[in-house]
Design a protein around this motif. Structure first.
Motif, short mmCIF file in Angstrom:
data_model
loop_
_atom_site.label_atom_id
_atom_site.label_comp_id
_atom_site.label_asym_id
_atom_site.label_seq_id
_atom_site.Cartn_x
_atom_site.Cartn_y
_atom_site.Cartn_z
N ALA A 8 38.77 36.81 40.77
CA ALA A 8 38.25 35.71 41.59
C ALA A 8 37.17 36.21 42.55
CB ALA A 8 39.39 35.05 42.36
N LEU A 9 37.40 37.34 43.18
CA LEU A 9 36.41 37.91 44.09
C LEU A 9 35.12 38.24 43.34
CD1 LEU A 9 35.61 39.06 46.88
CD2 LEU A 9 36.60 41.23 46.13
N THR A 10 35.25 38.82 42.16
CA THR A 10 34.08 39.14 41.35
C THR A 10 33.27 37.89 41.05
OG1 THR A 10 35.16 41.05 40.36
CG2 THR A 10 33.34 40.09 39.13
N LEU A 11 33.94 36.84 40.63
CA LEU A 11 33.23 35.60 40.32
C LEU A 11 32.61 34.98 41.57
CD1 LEU A 11 35.68 33.96 37.75
CD2 LEU A 11 33.56 35.21 37.27
N LEU A 12 33.34 35.02 42.67
CA LEU A 12 32.84 34.45 43.91
C LEU A 12 31.56 35.15 44.38
CD1 LEU A 12 33.47 32.50 46.31
CD2 LEU A 12 34.65 34.42 47.37
N VAL A 13 31.50 36.45 44.18
CA VAL A 13 30.33 37.21 44.62
C VAL A 13 29.21 37.17 43.58
CG1 VAL A 13 29.51 39.54 45.17
CG2 VAL A 13 31.69 38.74 46.10
N THR A 38 29.15 33.60 34.05
CA THR A 38 30.59 33.46 33.85
C THR A 38 31.03 34.12 32.54
OG1 THR A 38 30.59 31.39 35.10
CG2 THR A 38 32.49 31.81 33.68
N SER A 107 29.58 42.95 44.07
CA SER A 107 31.02 42.71 43.93
C SER A 107 31.82 43.99 44.13
CB SER A 107 31.35 42.06 42.58
OG SER A 107 31.06 42.90 41.51
#
Length: 117
Positions: A8-13, A38, A107
């Motif tokens: 989730a953090l990876t995607l958020l960043v 994505t 990230s």
């Protein structure tokens, strides 16, 4: 950090960075840029996590060497995937690689800052 939180953090960043960069550099529609970022992350992140977990109990030098090499491979793979997904005529190799490097570096930094003790 548990895997779902790390992903989730990876995607958020990374997704905002991919979207902005691909839209600006490659004249890629925002939806396509978001989808490509994505897809690239879905393809690389689980494998990266699995690979690095094999070094979790290793000596720090071994872990960080594996980490650096794995992240370099991830950047190359994501650049190739994103370029293929948005169309090679829209995005040259160097901007694709620069975008992947920037997104992954951001990230990694976010993850390191969140897990620093």
């Amino acid at each position: 950090m548990p895997y779902p939180l790390a992903f989730a953090l990876t995607l958020l960043v990374e997704l905002p960075l991919y979207t902005v960069a691909l839209t600006a550099l490659g004249r890629v529609p925002a939806r396509l840029a978001l989808a490509a970022g994505t897809a690239a992350n879905c393809a690389t992140h689980p494998l990266l996590w699995w690979f690095l977990n094999r070094f979790a109990a290793a000596a720090p030098a071994a872990y960080w060497t594996a980490f650096a090499l794995a992240e370099a491979v991830v950047c190359l793979v994501e650049a190739v995937l994103v370029r293929a997904l948005v169309g090679p005529t829209r995005l040259a190799p160097v901007p694709a690689l620069t975008t992947a490097l920037t997104a992954n570096a951001a990230s990694v930094l976010a993850g390191l800052l969140l897990t620093a003790r």
